[in-house]
Write a protein that holds these residues in place. Structure first.
Motif, PDB file in Angstrom:
ATOM      1  N   TRP A 198      -3.032  20.216   0.170  1.00 42.69           N
ATOM      2  CA  TRP A 198      -2.603  18.933   0.739  1.00 42.69           C
ATOM      3  C   TRP A 198      -1.235  19.081   1.406  1.00 42.69           C
ATOM      4  N   TYR A 199      -0.390  19.882   0.778  1.00 40.99           N
ATOM      5  CA  TYR A 199       0.920  20.180   1.364  1.00 40.99           C
ATOM      6  C   TYR A 199       0.792  21.102   2.562  1.00 40.99           C
ATOM      7  N   ASP A 200       0.014  22.166   2.418  1.00 43.32           N
ATOM      8  CA  ASP A 200      -0.143  23.120   3.513  1.00 43.32           C
ATOM      9  C   ASP A 200      -0.660  22.444   4.783  1.00 43.32           C
ATOM     10  N   ASP A 201      -1.505  21.439   4.618  1.00 48.43           N
ATOM     11  CA  ASP A 201      -2.066  20.729   5.771  1.00 48.43           C
ATOM     12  C   ASP A 201      -1.124  19.680   6.339  1.00 48.43           C
ATOM     13  N   GLY A 202       0.109  19.586   5.788  1.00 48.46           N
ATOM     14  CA  GLY A 202       1.043  18.575   6.261  1.00 48.46           C
ATOM     15  C   GLY A 202       2.444  19.097   6.499  1.00 48.46           C
ATOM     16  N   HIS A 203       2.587  20.386   6.769  1.00 51.24           N
ATOM     17  CA  HIS A 203       3.909  20.905   7.133  1.00 51.24           C
ATOM     18  C   HIS A 203       3.751  22.008   8.173  1.00 51.24           C
ATOM     19  N   LEU A 204       4.895  22.521   8.637  1.00 50.42           N
ATOM     20  CA  LEU A 204       4.921  23.521   9.704  1.00 50.42           C
ATOM     21  C   LEU A 204       4.058  23.070  10.895  1.00 50.42           C
ATOM     22  N   LEU A 205       3.111  23.900  11.321  1.00 54.10           N
ATOM     23  CA  LEU A 205       2.317  23.571  12.501  1.00 54.10           C
ATOM     24  C   LEU A 205       1.191  22.582  12.213  1.00 54.10           C
ATOM     25  N   ASN A 206       1.158  22.047  10.998  1.00 54.94           N
ATOM     26  CA  ASN A 206       0.219  20.976  10.640  1.00 54.94           C
ATOM     27  C   ASN A 206       0.936  19.646  10.396  1.00 54.94           C
ATOM     28  N   LYS A 207       2.223  19.568  10.735  1.00 53.52           N
ATOM     29  CA  LYS A 207       3.015  18.396  10.360  1.00 53.52           C
ATOM     30  C   LYS A 207       2.463  17.096  10.926  1.00 53.52           C
ATOM     31  N   LYS A 208       1.866  17.136  12.080  1.00 52.80           N
ATOM     32  CA  LYS A 208       1.379  15.894  12.688  1.00 52.80           C
ATOM     33  C   LYS A 208       0.286  15.218  11.867  1.00 52.80           C
ATOM     34  N   ASN A 209      -0.355  15.976  10.966  1.00 51.97           N
ATOM     35  CA  ASN A 209      -1.346  15.349  10.080  1.00 51.97           C
ATOM     36  C   ASN A 209      -0.708  14.248   9.235  1.00 51.97           C
ATOM     37  N   SER A 210       0.554  14.449   8.828  1.00 54.08           N
ATOM     38  CA  SER A 210       1.234  13.418   8.040  1.00 54.08           C
ATOM     39  C   SER A 210       1.310  12.116   8.822  1.00 54.08           C
ATOM     40  N   PHE A 211       1.629  12.227  10.097  1.00 55.24           N
ATOM     41  CA  PHE A 211       1.808  11.030  10.919  1.00 55.24           C
ATOM     42  C   PHE A 211       0.477  10.340  11.198  1.00 55.24           C
ATOM     43  N   THR A 212      -0.532  11.131  11.577  1.00 51.55           N
ATOM     44  CA  THR A 212      -1.828  10.526  11.891  1.00 51.55           C
ATOM     45  C   THR A 212      -2.507   9.989  10.632  1.00 51.55           C
ATOM     46  N   ASP A 213      -2.267  10.628   9.485  1.00 52.06           N
ATOM     47  CA  ASP A 213      -2.800  10.088   8.224  1.00 52.06           C
ATOM     48  C   ASP A 213      -2.264   8.683   7.988  1.00 52.06           C
ATOM     49  N   PHE A 214      -0.952   8.516   8.166  1.00 51.57           N
ATOM     50  CA  PHE A 214      -0.329   7.216   7.929  1.00 51.57           C
ATOM     51  C   PHE A 214      -0.931   6.160   8.857  1.00 51.57           C
ATOM     52  N   ILE A 215      -1.064   6.493  10.115  1.00 51.19           N
ATOM     53  CA  ILE A 215      -1.632   5.556  11.089  1.00 51.19           C
ATOM     54  C   ILE A 215      -3.076   5.228  10.745  1.00 51.19           C
ATOM     55  N   ASP A 216      -3.841   6.244  10.356  1.00 56.26           N
ATOM     56  CA  ASP A 216      -5.254   6.014  10.031  1.00 56.26           C
ATOM     57  C   ASP A 216      -5.414   5.174   8.776  1.00 56.26           C
TER      58      ASP A 216
ATOM     59  N   ALA B  41       0.842  -1.196   0.000  1.00 55.79           N
ATOM     60  CA  ALA B  41       0.000   0.000   0.000  1.00 55.79           C
ATOM     61  C   ALA B  41       0.877   1.245   0.000  1.00 55.79           C
ATOM     62  N   LEU B  42       0.607   2.156  -0.924  1.00 55.03           N
ATOM     63  CA  LEU B  42       1.294   3.438  -1.012  1.00 55.03           C
ATOM     64  C   LEU B  42       0.318   4.502  -0.521  1.00 55.03           C
ATOM     65  N   ALA B  43       0.584   5.064   0.651  1.00 58.07           N
ATOM     66  CA  ALA B  43      -0.328   6.030   1.274  1.00 58.07           C
ATOM     67  C   ALA B  43       0.056   7.445   0.852  1.00 58.07           C
ATOM     68  N   HIS B  44      -0.872   8.143   0.213  1.00 55.37           N
ATOM     69  CA  HIS B  44      -0.608   9.497  -0.299  1.00 55.37           C
ATOM     70  C   HIS B  44      -1.030  10.519   0.758  1.00 55.37           C
ATOM     71  N   ILE B  45      -0.273  10.572   1.836  1.00 54.94           N
ATOM     72  CA  ILE B  45      -0.629  11.361   3.011  1.00 54.94           C
ATOM     73  C   ILE B  45      -0.370  12.849   2.793  1.00 54.94           C
ATOM     74  N   ARG B  46      -0.959  13.643   3.664  1.00 57.50           N
ATOM     75  CA  ARG B  46      -0.739  15.085   3.590  1.00 57.50           C
ATOM     76  C   ARG B  46       0.726  15.425   3.889  1.00 57.50           C
ATOM     77  N   GLY B  47       1.201  16.466   3.225  1.00 60.73           N
ATOM     78  CA  GLY B  47       2.621  16.814   3.228  1.00 60.73           C
ATOM     79  C   GLY B  47       3.199  16.683   1.833  1.00 60.73           C
ATOM     80  N   GLY B  48       2.574  15.804   1.016  1.00 64.61           N
ATOM     81  CA  GLY B  48       2.852  15.770  -0.415  1.00 64.61           C
ATOM     82  C   GLY B  48       1.894  16.726  -1.111  1.00 64.61           C
ATOM     83  N   GLN B  49       1.793  16.608  -2.436  1.00 62.52           N
ATOM     84  CA  GLN B  49       0.868  17.468  -3.181  1.00 62.52           C
ATOM     85  C   GLN B  49      -0.032  16.646  -4.090  1.00 62.52           C
ATOM     86  N   GLU B  50      -0.264  15.384  -3.732  1.00 60.81           N
ATOM     87  CA  GLU B  50      -1.107  14.531  -4.569  1.00 60.81           C
ATOM     88  C   GLU B  50      -2.496  15.129  -4.783  1.00 60.81           C
ATOM     89  N   MET B  51      -2.993  15.850  -3.799  1.00 58.82           N
ATOM     90  CA  MET B  51      -4.337  16.434  -3.895  1.00 58.82           C
ATOM     91  C   MET B  51      -4.293  17.958  -3.997  1.00 58.82           C
TER      92      MET B  51
END
Length: 716
Positions: A525-543, A511-521
């Motif tokens: 999608w990037y803005d929601d996964g960097h700086l003070l939103n970085k934890k979204n990348s981690f919780t996306d992967f877990i979810d 499975a290739l998870a296209h989590i926030r922090g990239g720009q797939e969407m």
């Protein structure tokens, strides 16, 4: 460059070995010890404007890479890994052999035409490196440009990076690295005689531009400490490097640089870019001294420009978060954004990632619904999408060097379809296959690929690309292998990998998870996964993991996770946040000591990345980064089985980050699960060089992973 994807100094081998042996005696460990090594604890305080932190393993940092005690510790860890992995050697060998069986040994690239010549790379059977050739016509005898197998002899690492042929087709300049630290050496040779000229320039970026006089080379000099490219220089062949002319110096150390010639070769351009800002200056290629700034930099303003068909085409986020294309006439280029005219409209769902201008149309690489696709925009404004045949795929613009061409080359692939090179007619839309990448012993019909949408805890739907072999039951018993990256706006696209086939054939679901922090969407999608939103990348992967298990794609107790570089940060955070969700974690060249690294501006890449992670000199960023930094959050609890890899000469993520992380994990974790740490003493960020070497290295962690997942050597 981000902390993505260096190698061995072949001088002083014997001296280094003597240091390692001496160091081993000092700390009382042996390279073949059966007991896990324990690094010494030495009190040290890391100070900052926002607090002081204790770091007992800071001593493992040695910028010279010569400290005997440090080398002895790394050597002891390697010895321990060797001992623990010894029973898996047969499986490791089998995985490597299976992988190599899926690689066509005598392969070659699709020839492309540039300035009247046809260029191609070609591998010989068994060769780690290709030769580079050119022909006057497709059927003419080949002229050898680079014999890389010969050039690589005597080097533990070798990389031929960018090369550029002079406008008169007589000379070629190239950048090579024989260390792996990405401090390139620029060289030039006469293509008729093969004679290498005396002109040699060290510590440069792999970025070269010829002026029209065929004697002047533009290059980027790097700072010797931070390795930041910061000066554009002009070198005249046959003159001393000390006489090279400074054309531009970038004073802001949060910006990195590039140089290029436009599609039609009329202009030479200097580009500077940060995470949130760009600036481009261009000059006539016949006189690359009089540079004009296309638009002055401003925060949250990004653009990139190219020239063909008598006009400038510019990709920009000005009034378009997901980017749009604009055009401007030559006569108005110095006027900034005032003369820009829209070619495309802004969109909330379509993200323009790249483009290529031709004389009569523009080819656009864009993203929609998580997929990377291509559309063609003609001079009348008509837009045509290039067809695709699968639910999860990628298309990428290929080598297109002639502005007058009517056809566009691009590549297509998915998790089950090998990379296929196409030409598409810009007027009719007709496609023609130029080459299907050969994958011996592989039949795409035996595999299934899907696009899933996993719900994140905040309700966001995360795209996931999945592939598995037909016949694998979706009953919640299969081993599951999940991969992701999720940083820098870099998107992870699906593709067939010869090194993955052996896993699929053993019943592993990938499975290739296209989590926030990239720009797939899109940019959001990037803005929601960097700086003070970085934890979204981690919780996306877990979810995503929990969703795949709930949907019975994998067994709860048979889940593996992997990431590298900034994806290694992801692995470290996931290990701290949800260790019970994973049976085994593989972290390659992991960026895990976030706060300490980002506090040190002398470390390569740090200043570029304040807009990615934040500047810890500012308390909100310091506190947030500290709350997820893997090294700072290692706790006394059970962790999954782990395999951690690094390279001693890495300049992107320094070796001491994973070394410190492993040392602290050994000190604090409460489980008996294996923790293995492999340091490649002859490599950097990308591992050892060579076509097959990476597969040999991968087979080691793959064997470890399969063993932990309970996958029998020959199957499930």
């Amino acid at each position: 460059m981000p902390r993505l994807a260096l190698a061995f100094r072949n001088k002083g081998n014997a001296a280094m070995m003597r240091l390692m042996v001496a160091g081993a005696a000092m700390i009382g460990v042996a390279a073949t010890a059966q007991e896990a090594p324990r690094a010494a604890k030495k009190p040290y305080q890391v100070t900052s404007p926002n607090g002081v932190r204790e770091d007992d393993y800071y001593w493992l940092r040695d910028d010279s890479r010569k400290n005997p005690e440090m080398l002895a510790y790394l050597n002891a860890e390697n010895g321990y890994a060797d001992a623990r992995l010894a029973p898996l050697k047969p499986l490791q060998a089998r995985l490597y052999e299976e992988t190599v069986s899926h690689i066509k040994q005598d392969d070659s690239s699709v020839p492309y035409r540039d300035n009247g010549w046809w260029y191609q790379t070609r591998f010989a059977t068994g060769a780690d490196y290709p030769v580079v050739e050119r022909r006057r016509t497709p059927d003419a005898p080949a002229e050898l440009m680079f014999d890389q197998p010969v050039m690589a002899r005597g080097h533990s690492f070798f990389a031929l990076s960018e090369w550029q042929v002079s406008p008169d087709n007589k000379l070629v300049a190239w950048a090579e690295d024989v260390v792996g630290r990405r401090q390139y050496v620029l060289k030039v040779k006469d293509l008729a005689t093969g004679r290498v000229l005396s002109d040699t320039i060290t510590n440069v970026e792999p970025n070269i531009v010829w002026a029209d006089d065929n004697r002047t080379l533009l290059y980027i000099a790097k700072d010797p400490v931070t390795l930041r490219g910061y000066r554009v220089m002009a070198h005249v062949l046959g003159t001393p490097v000390s006489a090279d002319r400074l054309l531009y110096e970038e004073k802001d150390d949060t910006f990195q640089m590039g140089i290029m010639r436009t599609m039609d070769d009329r202009y030479a351009c200097i580009t500077v870019q940060s995470t949130v800002s760009d600036e481009q200056r261009c000059a006539p290629a016949g006189d690359p001294t009089r540079f004009t700034v296309l638009a002055p930099r401003a925060r949250e303003f990004r653009y990139s420009a190219d020239h063909a068909g008598g006009r400038w085409v510019i990709r920009t986020n000005r009034a378009a978060k997901n980017y749009k294309l604009v055009t401007v006439a030559d006569a108005q280029i110095a006027g900034g954004v005032a003369g820009w005219q829209d070619l495309t409209r802004p969109s909330d769902s379509v993200f323009i990632e790249d483009f290529k201008p031709f004389d009569g149309f523009v080819a656009i690489n864009q993203r929609e619904g998580g997929n990377r696709m291509i559309r063609l925009l003609d001079a009348q404004g008509r837009s045509t999408a290039v067809e695709a045949d699968e639910p999860a795929y990628q298309m990428a613009l290929s080598v297109n060097e002639e502005p007058g061409a009517r056809v566009v080359r691009y590549s297509y692939g998915s998790l089950k379809t090998p990379t296929t090179t196409y030409e598409v007619d810009a007027k009719t839309g007709a496609r023609r296959v130029l080459k299907v990448a050969p994958v011996p012993g592989y039949d795409p019909a035996n595999y299934v690929t899907e696009r899933l949408w996993a719900p994140a805890r905040d309700g966001t739907r995360i795209p996931v690309s999945v592939v598995y072999k037909k016949g694998v039951a979706r009953d919640g018993t299969a081993p599951l292998f999940q991969y992701s990256y999720g940083s820098y706006g870099i998107s992870m696209d699906p593709a067939v990998d010869a090194g993955r086939i052996a896993l699929l054939d053993r019943g592993v679901v990938y499975a290739l998870a296209h989590i926030r922090g990239g720009q797939e969407m899109g940019r959001g999608w990037y803005d929601d996964g960097h700086l003070l939103n970085k934890k979204n990348s981690f919780t996306d992967f877990i979810d995503v993991t929990r969703y795949l298990v709930a949907q019975k794609y994998g067994a709860k107790d048979r889940v593996a996770a992997m990431g590298g570089s900034a994806g290694g940060l992801l692995m470290g955070a996931v290990a701290n946040m949800a260790p019970a969700d994973y049976k085994v974690i593989v972290a390659q060249v992991p960026f895990v000591d976030v706060v300490t690294t980002m506090l040190d501006a002398s470390i390569p890449l740090t200043t570029f990345e304040y807009d990615e992670w934040g500047n810890p000199a500012q308390k909100p960023f310091y506190d947030y980064m500290l709350s997820y930094s893997p090294y700072d959050n290692v706790a006394a609890k059970a962790y999954p089985a782990m395999f951690v890899g690094t390279g001693l000469w890495d300049s992107q993520v320094q070796y001491y980050e994973p070394a410190k992380w492993v040392a602290r994990l050994r000190e604090r974790k409460t489980d008996s699960n294996p923790l293995l740490f492999r340091t490649n003493m002859e490599a950097g960020h990308g591992g050892k060089s060579g076509r097959f070497e990476r597969y040999r290295q991968n087979a080691e962690w793959q064997a470890f992973m399969l063993d932990q997942l309970g996958v029998a050597p020959g199957g499930k």
